[in-house]
Design an enzyme around this catalytic site. Structure first.
Site: not given
Length: 185
Positions: A23, A30
């Site tokens: 990521l 999140e």
């Protein structure tokens, strides 16, 4: 028809979702949202399934594999090493079929596609595809993997289980969006 198929992802302004198997951002809140959404069921006797491609599987740190409290399904055309309790399938259609057969079919509430790009793209065109849970990261990151274009059949909606409004963590602003397929199309 079997369980509903939902997609869940976080994408930055250019729809980037990853770089070099990782990521591009670190957002604990999140990630907790992702875990809650893909784990939580309305029926306490059921579980959710998460479907992912081989690269997504391999990008999950070993200590978190398989993802807890979910049936993990890995798509790969090649034989790869997975834990005994992980379902390995050669296609998305095969995975959906296996998740609908007993005994799994009786225990699965929702099927979540969690990546990567080609699995998302294929899922969008499936009749079982119901919703897209997309975290809109309001920044631009260098990415080499992208979320596909959201089809016009999907319309924005409010989901009471999803936090509303802009969120912020580590100076990064983001917003949770939910799209549902318009059944008229």
């Amino acid at each position: 028809m079997g369980p509903r198929l939902n997609l869940i992802a976080a994408a930055c302004e250019n729809m980037g979702i990853g770089i070099k198997g990782r990521l591009p951002w670190k957002l604990k809140s999140e990630m907790a949202y992702f875990t809650k959404m893909t784990s939580q069921t309305k029926d306490p006797n059921k579980k959710n399934a998460v479907i992912m491609g081989r690269k997504t599987w391999q990008s999950i740190p070993l200590k978190y594999r398989p993802l807890a409290d979910r049936v993990n399904v890995v798509l790969s055309s090649n034989k790869i090493e997975v834990d005994d309790d992980v379902l390995l399938c050669s296609s998305l259609e095969m995975a959906m079929a296996q998740l609908q057969q007993p005994p799994l079919g009786e225990t699965i509430e929702t099927v979540w596609v969690i990546g990567g790009s080609s699995v998302y793209k294929e899922s969008l065109n499936m009749p079982e595809c119901h919703r897209i849970y997309l975290t809109n990261v309001k920044a631009l990151y260098e990415c080499d993997t992208f979320f596909p274009e959201i089809l016009p059949a999907f319309k924005l909606l409010q989901d009471p289980d999803v936090p509303q409004g802009e969120q912020e963590e580590n100076g990064v602003k983001y917003e949770y969006k939910v799209y549902e397929k318009d059944l008229k199309d």
